[in-house]
Design a protein around this motif. Sequence first.
Motif, mmCIF file in Angstrom:
data_model
loop_
_atom_site.group_PDB
_atom_site.id
_atom_site.type_symbol
_atom_site.label_atom_id
_atom_site.label_comp_id
_atom_site.label_asym_id
_atom_site.label_seq_id
_atom_site.Cartn_x
_atom_site.Cartn_y
_atom_site.Cartn_z
ATOM 1 N N ILE A 203 0.882 -1.165 -0.091
ATOM 2 C CA ILE A 203 0.137 0.076 -0.115
ATOM 3 C C ILE A 203 1.011 1.451 -0.171
ATOM 4 N N ILE A 204 0.725 2.066 -0.875
ATOM 5 C CA ILE A 204 1.452 3.306 -1.086
ATOM 6 C C ILE A 204 0.720 4.511 -0.995
ATOM 7 N N SER A 205 1.174 5.342 -0.074
ATOM 8 C CA SER A 205 0.596 6.601 0.250
ATOM 9 C C SER A 205 0.459 7.792 -0.831
ATOM 10 N N ARG A 206 -0.628 8.324 -0.844
ATOM 11 C CA ARG A 206 -0.715 9.599 -1.842
ATOM 12 C C ARG A 206 0.314 10.530 -1.373
ATOM 13 N N ALA A 207 1.052 11.106 -2.349
ATOM 14 C CA ALA A 207 2.101 12.038 -1.746
ATOM 15 C C ALA A 207 2.237 13.392 -2.479
ATOM 16 N N GLY A 306 -1.866 7.653 -4.496
ATOM 17 C CA GLY A 306 -1.670 6.470 -3.495
ATOM 18 C C GLY A 306 -2.419 5.190 -3.993
ATOM 19 N N GLY A 307 -1.973 4.236 -3.700
ATOM 20 C CA GLY A 307 -2.812 2.979 -4.130
ATOM 21 C C GLY A 307 -2.211 1.693 -3.638
ATOM 22 N N ARG A 329 -3.152 -0.377 -8.817
ATOM 23 C CA ARG A 329 -4.364 0.410 -8.848
ATOM 24 C C ARG A 329 -4.239 1.465 -8.042
ATOM 25 N N TYR A 330 -4.323 2.659 -8.859
ATOM 26 C CA TYR A 330 -3.879 3.876 -8.222
ATOM 27 C C TYR A 330 -5.259 4.655 -8.145
ATOM 28 N N GLY A 331 -5.403 5.496 -7.027
ATOM 29 C CA GLY A 331 -6.463 6.439 -6.859
ATOM 30 C C GLY A 331 -6.085 7.579 -7.595
ATOM 31 N N SER A 360 -3.309 -2.706 -14.630
ATOM 32 C CA SER A 360 -3.147 -1.293 -13.942
ATOM 33 C C SER A 360 -4.699 -0.891 -14.165
ATOM 34 N N TYR A 361 -4.876 -0.159 -13.022
ATOM 35 C CA TYR A 361 -6.343 0.405 -12.811
ATOM 36 C C TYR A 361 -6.043 1.757 -12.628
ATOM 37 N N ASP A 362 -6.901 2.618 -13.241
ATOM 38 C CA ASP A 362 -6.931 4.181 -13.010
ATOM 39 C C ASP A 362 -8.300 4.242 -12.452
ATOM 40 N N VAL A 363 -8.396 4.665 -11.219
ATOM 41 C CA VAL A 363 -9.607 4.597 -10.356
ATOM 42 C C VAL A 363 -10.266 6.031 -10.004
#
Lengths: 762, 165, 290
Positions: A203-207, A306-307, A329-331, A360-363
């Motif tokens: 899990i990677i944080s939005r930065a 993040g995602g 999967r990225y937000g 890969s998903y662009d969500v």
Amino acid sequence: MTTTEKPQEFKVVGTRPIRHDGVDKVLGRAVYGADVRLAGMIYGAVLRSPHAHAKITKIDTSKAEAMPGVFAVMSGKDMPLVASGALDLGETVDDTAFTSDRVMAHDKVVYKGHPVAAVAAIDQNTGLEALKLIEVEYEVLKPVISLEEAMAPGAIVIHEGLIGSDQGEQVKNTNIAVHNRLEFGDPEAAFDQSKTVIERTFIISRAHQGYIEPHASTVFWAPDGKITVWTTTQAPFGVRKTISALLNQPLSNIKVTPTEIGGGFGGKIPVYLEPLAAVLSKKAGRPVKIQMDRRAVFEATGPGPGGTVKVKMGVDDKGKITAATADIRYGAGAYPGASIGAAASGIFACYEVPNVRVDSYDVVINMSKTAAYRAPGTPQATFASETLVGELCEIIGMDPMEFHLLNASKEGTRRPDGPLFPRVGNEGCLLAIKDSDHFKSTLEPSAEGKLRGRGMASGYWNGIGNKSSVTINVNDDGIVSLVEGNPDIGGTRTTIAMQAAEILGLPAEDVHPAVGDTDSVGYSDLTAGSRTTYATGTAAIEAAKMVIDEMKKRVAMIWETEYENIEHIDGMFTNKVAPDRRFTFKEAAGKLGQTGGPVAMTGTVNVRGSGGGSFGTHLVDVEVDSDTGKVEILRYTAAQDAGKAVHPSYVEGQFQGGAVQGIGWALNEEYYTSDDGSMINSTFLDYRMPTSLDVPTIDTIIVEVPNVNHPFGVRGIGETSIVPPAPAVANALADAIGARLYQTPMNPGRILEALAAKKAGK
Amino acid sequence: MTLTPEQSFVRRVAVQCTLNGQPTEFLAAPYLSLLETLRETLGLTGTKEGCNDGNCGACTVNVNGRIVDACLMLGVEAEGKTIETIEGVAPAGGLHPLQQAFLEEAALQCGICTPGFLVSAKALLEAEPDASEQRIRLWLAGNLCRCTGYDKIIRAVEKARDQTK
Amino acid sequence: MHPYQYIPATNITEAVSMLARYGHRARIMAGGTDLLVQLRGERYELDAVVDAKAIPELMELTLDGGLTIGAAVPCYQVYEDGAIVAAFPGIIDAASLIGGIQIQSRASLGGNLCNATPSADGICPLIVYSGVVTLTGVEGTRTMPVEEFATGPGRNALGHGEMLIKIHLPKPVDHFGAAYQRFIPRNEMDIAVAGVASAVTLDASGEKIESARIALAAVGPIPIFAKQASDSLAGQPATEESFAKAGEIASTEASPISDMRGTIEQRLHLVGVLTRRTLAQAVQRARGNA
């Protein structure tokens, strides 16, 4: 220290002149976005939605309009309705309708901080007070914040009109804007035959990019329809195109002057304030300046997404990779456009992977739309892949350096998205680290209660070439002025000037570079994608060659000989058939008037590709306080392939800056988001970027594997350095504490949990 | 309690101070920070706004010999003070050794944080001409830089330190 | 932001009368490092700020065995005074931690106390040094122990028209030592995830604790005077085991929340760690080993 292969001989390239804009910048005289001051200028302020997801049921601006000191008020109804369509910004393609909606809401808000109205007033504080008089009523909707929620069947759909793409098939009623798949070979079969296979989820944080200068734009919409923009941007031609599209105005009526820019990292590619300032200026008949405050920068501009990234890798009994798969999967935030493409092509780029599949998903989620953040999409994906590799090496008992070297991608290797690598510096960087003092040193044991560890990781960023224009004018004193169209975020006007100087045979000081506006320089794509020194430098080289060529003709005229007899060697014009005749550039320049007039040449390029991209390998030593989970970075070395370093100091600076951003992402940076979609830590106090006390010296090793696609071998290098740090730190932490973290940031709380879990034997 | 525009009108206050070595007089709105006053009223835009809440140091100025965040001080508080901004760091017609060192060491990339760092570092070297690297890093921890990773900034301060001590 | 007047007060009477006149629409300004941020963040509206930095009593800094710190004295004056550093090192720990150099040029311990955030670095050391505050208002002057001053998150005991004048710390007895440590994720510029101040009075041999005071920051709605942990150390040997036990008790007196800076579990754990560490440091200082 540099490692070179087959070095060319250079006079200017590779030296370290003082940057041409340096004096202005150290004096505080350089004009950045917020420093623009025009006669009659008034100040804009933006009213932003407090809700992450809501319908606007009523908006009444009349009281604000009536307030003394207010010149103009706007809201969504003042923006033209624009249709959905491709808005090509050079590195990415956005959608016109989404972009219009993003900068000013119409009937719905889809992220906290979404602008709903704006005012222009006599001073900043009056503008802020006027915002309080704007009445907005919302019907609050449930915000969709997590990826799970957004992707679940039956999820609340944020954009009813969004047509998603599932591997090319259209999908309606979805938040999944894009699902792509890259595939080669048969990973499942290869896994079955592998000696060892591991799979992990990260899990990677939005930065946030964290540029110190907030966005600021000033626009004057003149009565004759001419729109003049001064703005801090990485993409002046992109700004022009976007304003034209959003406001239905002809491109030719819009002039964009990029101010000096206080950091971008991709975050200053999108437009935020310019269209609003333009509309307000038209209404008010005055220039309007809007500056973003820091909270709005965090909440309402685009960070890196993040995602979650799930990675699986198999190896044979020698440690050779048999197959690898990933699910990324990225937000993306409230509109599509998280950089899943680069993530998918970059995640395994450091390796030869004979069988691969990357989904890969662009969500879409109810947060601000993400923007590019230095090697967009790739630090997140590589945190997963390189941390997985670190763990895999532990499990199979193989030294990570040997694993990297055994599996390193090189010339001819197929990248997961298809292209074959040309000659690249992956092995060069690995060997540079292996050969470094840092790598060879023993990690000293720590004091009691502290744990030390060492880790490494590699990373890759491809970069782009694209279009640039450079004009060179020769003055009769031999000084040359150079105009280019790329805002200078980190010294590029100098690196471009140095490349021209190299061809012209002049010292760097004799080329005077300037960043022009969109009327005074030919079309140039954005400052991003690690392209500026590389591609705009190529345009500068083109222009310089044209200048020399024309000057040879003039010299031939003066010497009354054939043009073919004139040579330009070591900065001197010489006559093949009369070797004692020679002119310096300065002497030749002094004679232009008598040979036909001024010499001015424009080089334009559309560089195909980056020439393979830039690889990097980082090594880090950490120390963990086992009582508190606090991490100190003890030692850090960053090696990266620059092809040919034009100005080594600024190349080193790019390596160091990206490394520290990556360290911040690894240890502390994230968006604390409440259930209602608000970012709670929207200040520099609680969005914790490293200070000078948080990092040690960052040692750098410039590797030079010349770029086949550039006359001097130069590679774009600005982005790669943010890719290796987080996994390198993760691997070092694992070495230190004997437990693995699979989430950024790896902050003290999470480290304590990992230590406690290890102690409890989990 | 919302006041009418008439009730809320707050008169500007005349302020006298020494600014970059010169006696200076100006009108300050009492509710505006020294940062806004310097930039908007005095036209000195070298001092930058990064966060407006004291967490980035881009607005660092020197007041009576101490470095402060101009965003956390009111413009009217300049009364009677001796203030130095980035515009006052260089001696007439030249550069301060720190400025020269920043150029030589490539200690700036975008340059937005540079004025704040120069004012902070100048105060450090005046107070502690022999400051160690650790001390430099601690002193400068109130100045954020996102571009350089700090390395070349520290090298530049050390260079200026070694040249001037 | 609602425009406000700036009133530079030169004496206490003037300041108090301004506060009385404007009520909630005026505040005292010392360093302004909290006030200006809160005003711009629209936490409240003011019609006037009353600058107290020209009032002599609020700028007093006197070491005469005890220590008197005027409410508006900036931190740097405290930690640049060598005699104060030697005599009150636990106060210096806090004064040199608040913010960074720029903040410390202006921010005052008095302002830090009045701001009364639970995570304040300056309050717990004042508590363990048995600090007493002097307040003056329309109804006269009164004093109270520091630990009674913060009454809730961001709330203090000041009444209508009342202001903080100074903080007084009594002269430490022989064999006294105190220390403050906090935990932050970076190395500077952060708000404490947890902080602990500890003070001990040892017997003449330096081996036994006669009495102790422990105060906890960022782990409750106000800075917490950990009475049970403090009392538990009376008569105990000055050893790691005693410190650890006191740390465990202190954790039970904390009531932290989970927020963006830390979780409950993390904070309780840190209370134990920081109590141990500050007790050890306080003992070192009490023994004269700084």
